[in-house]
Design a protein around this motif. Structure first.
Motif, PDB file in Angstrom:
ATOM      1  N   ILE A  15     -51.900  15.810 -16.982  1.00 42.40           N
ATOM      2  CA  ILE A  15     -51.259  15.543 -15.703  1.00 42.40           C
ATOM      3  C   ILE A  15     -51.772  14.222 -15.155  1.00 42.40           C
ATOM      4  N   ASP A  19     -51.534  14.276  -9.369  1.00 41.36           N
ATOM      5  CA  ASP A  19     -51.214  15.711  -9.398  1.00 41.36           C
ATOM      6  C   ASP A  19     -52.456  16.532  -9.063  1.00 41.36           C
ATOM      7  N   CYS A  22     -53.227  16.679  -5.420  1.00 38.68           N
ATOM      8  CA  CYS A  22     -52.345  17.543  -4.618  1.00 38.68           C
ATOM      9  C   CYS A  22     -52.956  18.922  -4.399  1.00 38.68           C
TER      10      CYS A  22
END
Length: 123
Positions: A15, A19, A22
């Motif tokens: 990823i 990401d 988040c």
């Protein structure tokens, strides 16, 4: 989505760093714990103080196999604070308390090895 429970599993797909950012994982202190007999799998209802930015939140945690209810208040834990609340029976779990599976597949809580301010974010 597959969740790794076997240490022999390969890493999840790659990823982007953004990401990871988040997912908001904060440290909190368990204020209280109580039995959760209505849960399908053995669990406790936890009340966790996640500091001034997040506040006091509730979490259902399947940690009965490794922790006595009397040992939980005062313990530092890590929790994901930006998932939507999840209804578990009549209980609303507001954060996801995180841990690792031990050799028997039981959850072992993730805890910092030094005291840190409540609400500190994992990075």
């Amino acid at each position: 989505m597959h969740v790794n429970h076997d240490p022999a599993d390969p890493p999840a797909e790659t990823i982007a760093f953004d990401d990871f950012l988040c997912v908001d994982i904060r440290v909190g202190r368990i204020v209280s714990a109580e039995e959760f007999p209505e849960a399908r799998k053995p669990a406790y209802k936890l009340v966790i103080d996640l500091g001034p930015g997040v506040g006091i939140c509730k979490s259902s945690a399947q940690i009965c196999a490794r922790y006595g209810i009397e040992d939980l208040p005062g313990r530092l834990v890590a929790a994901v604070v930006n998932f939507p609340p999840r209804q578990i029976g009549k209980f609303m779990s507001e954060v996801l308390t995180v841990g690792f599976a031990d050799g028997d597949g039981e959850v072992v809580l993730f805890e910092p090895d030094h005291d840190v301010p409540l609400g500190s974010r994992l990075f």
